[in-house]
Design a protein around this motif. Structure first.
Motif, PDB file in Angstrom:
ATOM      1  N   UNK A 323       0.822  -1.210   0.000  1.00 58.38           N
ATOM      2  CA  UNK A 323       0.000   0.000   0.000  1.00 58.38           C
ATOM      3  C   UNK A 323       0.862   1.268   0.000  1.00 58.38           C
ATOM      4  N   UNK A 324       2.176   1.112  -0.020  1.00 58.10           N
ATOM      5  CA  UNK A 324       3.055   2.295   0.003  1.00 58.10           C
ATOM      6  C   UNK A 324       3.290   2.827  -1.415  1.00 58.10           C
ATOM      7  N   UNK A 325       3.620   4.104  -1.473  1.00 57.99           N
ATOM      8  CA  UNK A 325       3.969   4.739  -2.743  1.00 57.99           C
ATOM      9  C   UNK A 325       5.367   4.266  -3.155  1.00 57.99           C
ATOM     10  N   UNK A 326       5.460   3.685  -4.351  1.00 59.54           N
ATOM     11  CA  UNK A 326       6.744   3.143  -4.809  1.00 59.54           C
ATOM     12  C   UNK A 326       7.822   4.217  -4.920  1.00 59.54           C
ATOM     13  N   UNK A 327       7.399   5.466  -5.121  1.00 55.60           N
ATOM     14  CA  UNK A 327       8.390   6.510  -5.375  1.00 55.60           C
ATOM     15  C   UNK A 327       8.766   7.317  -4.145  1.00 55.60           C
TER      16      UNK A 327
END
Ligand SMILES: Cc1cc2nc3c(=O)[nH]c(=O)nc-3n(C[C@H](O)[C@H](O)[C@H](O)COP(=O)(O)O)c2cc1C
Length: 442
Positions: A323-327
């Motif tokens: 669920x985390x932002x890859x960037x």
């Protein structure tokens, strides 16, 4: 001829359902049935391997993060490998099987009896992979132990189990029959007075002998995987096989072996009575050009590739990375206290502030066997590497790690086995007898 070595195969984490949902497993295989396991282990036997080790984590993990483990069939459910072992024995004749046993969870009397029974039924082909995981204690109604205390408990467990295995002594089983006339028949099966009816009241276990199982010609082979100082001391003192994890350079292998030799010497044992087998997960390619292509492709993982790695990492770390932002970097303090520092370091390395995409991409990266930057290569390149570690570091051998899809097993060994045989590194014939004889005949 090159130095001969021993080889085994590790049915690694989540063996069984892990690939559920992956297209390449849609062969009509059903992981709940024995056929798939049996087909793979037959191929491994034919390849000339000494043993198969089946991993186990008895728990699905932290109750708060269960979904991370099972949503993608990564961390379970699975079969108990001790109960799978008889099916593997039934499908084969010579190969050894070492299911994982958690010394904290299995009561020693029960364990000693089950292991002795399977050792007899398999022609002494059974070994055990003895582990000290503490995360599953609550399932058995036990308090969790510290890392070192879990090793203390495993030592006590093994001492009790071995005493039970030996509780018939040399004279307990008599097996004497004379005469065929029923009236004059003189027969004496066993001498109860020779049995060891000991009582053990230790720090972790209470148990009593003797064992209600026939004595064994030799103790089942004990495999241990722990890599800490305490784990290596355990291996030096108690194990027949150390399942070793280390960077696979001649220098690192020599250093690891030296630590086991020291640990054995401190315990008054000859290190020649321990086989140190390094875990190796190669990716074989049909040609050097294909291997180059695989390595190059891994430098540019797709979002789907990164997602697959994130699923595995989320399950292993019991932390939701999906669920985390890859960037963006992983927020500080994101990992709970239950996650081991070693595992966190394994993901973050020394760049904790790098975007998640970069951390996952690093995990995706592959290297070539030909320049020793990784484990992708042809069968000849892998054989060169194996031969080199045998000659330069006196390596005893390897445990290949992977899933048990029959196609993966054939892919790994189809080209490799003939090359290793030709060079004399992998034997064609096994020693007569069980797993112990095979592991120690050279
Ligand atoms: C190669 C390898 C395989 C392992 N397999 C298992 C396993 O199947 N089940 C398990 O509960 N623990 C397994 N462990 C964990 C060990 O039993 C032990 O708890 C852990 O490595 C911590 O000990 P250490 O600090 O001495 O390495 C494995 C460890 C290694 C290095």
């Amino acid at each position: 001829m090159a130095r001969p070595q021993h080889f085994g195969y590790f049915f690694a984490r989540g063996f069984g359902p892990q690939a559920w949902g992956r297209d390449d497993w849609h062969w009509g295989y059903d992981w709940t049935r024995p056929d798939m396991y049996q087909q793979s282990v037959r191929t491994l036997e034919q390849a000339g391997l000494d043993l198969v080790i089946a991993e186990d984590a008895i728990s699905l993990g932290n109750p708060a993060t269960l979904d991370l483990r099972i949503a993608s069939a990564y961390g379970g459910p699975k079969h108990d490998p001790l109960l799978l072992a008889p099916f593997l024995f039934a499908a084969t004749e010579r190969i050894g099987v070492a299911p994982t046993i958690n010394a904290g969870i299995t009561p020693p009397y029960l364990g000693a009896r089950q292991i002795a029974t399977l050792a007899h039924l398999s022609g002494e082909r059974l070994g055990i992979n003895l582990v000290t995981d503490v995360g599953s204690a609550r399932h058995a109604g036990l308090d969790p132990l510290t890392h070192d205390a879990a090793y203390d408990r495993a030592e006590e467990w093994l001492a009790v189990v071995r005493r039970l295995w030996h509780s018939w002594g040399d004279r307990g089983y008599v097996g004497h029959v004379r005469g065929s006339d029923p009236g004059e028949r003189d027969w004496h099966f066993a001498d109860g007075t020779a049995l060891d009816a000991f009582e053990h009241d230790g720090e972790y276990f209470r148990a009593a002998g003797p064992l209600n199982a026939l004595p064994l010609a030799a103790d089942p082979v004990v495999v241990s995987p722990g890599g800490s100082g305490r784990g290596l001391a355990f291996a030096g003192t108690h194990s027949d096989v150390q399942l070793a994890l280390a960077p696979l350079t001649a220098e690192a292998v020599r250093a690891y072996r030296a630590r086991i030799v020291d640990a054995a010497a401190s315990a008054g044992r000859d290190a020649a009575s321990i086989r140190i087998l390094f875990v190796l997960k190669p990716e074989l390619a049909g040609s050097a050009a294909e291997a180059d292509r695989l390595v190059e492709a891994a430098r540019h993982p797709s979002d789907a590739d990164l997602q697959a790695i994130a699923i595995g990492q989320s399950s292993d770390l019991e932390t939701d990375l999906l669920s985390l932002d890859l960037d963006r970097p992983i927020p500080s303090g994101y990992f709970g206290d239950h996650v081991s520092q070693g595992s966190i370091r394994g993901l973050l390395g020394d760049t904790p502030d790098a975007p998640l995409r970069d951390l996952l991409a690093r995990k995706a990266r592959k290297g070539r066997l030909s320049d020793r930057s990784g484990f992708v290569g042809t069968a000849d390149e892998l054989a060169d590497f194996i031969e080199e570690l045998g000659d330069d570091a006196h390596n005893d051998g390897f445990i290949f790690s992977g899933d048990l899809h029959p196609a993966s097993v054939s892919r790994m060994f189809g080209d490799l086995v003939p090359v290793l045989r030709r060079r004399g590194i992998l034997r064609g014939e096994r020693a007569p007898g069980g797993l112990r004889q095979n592991l120690f005949d050279f």
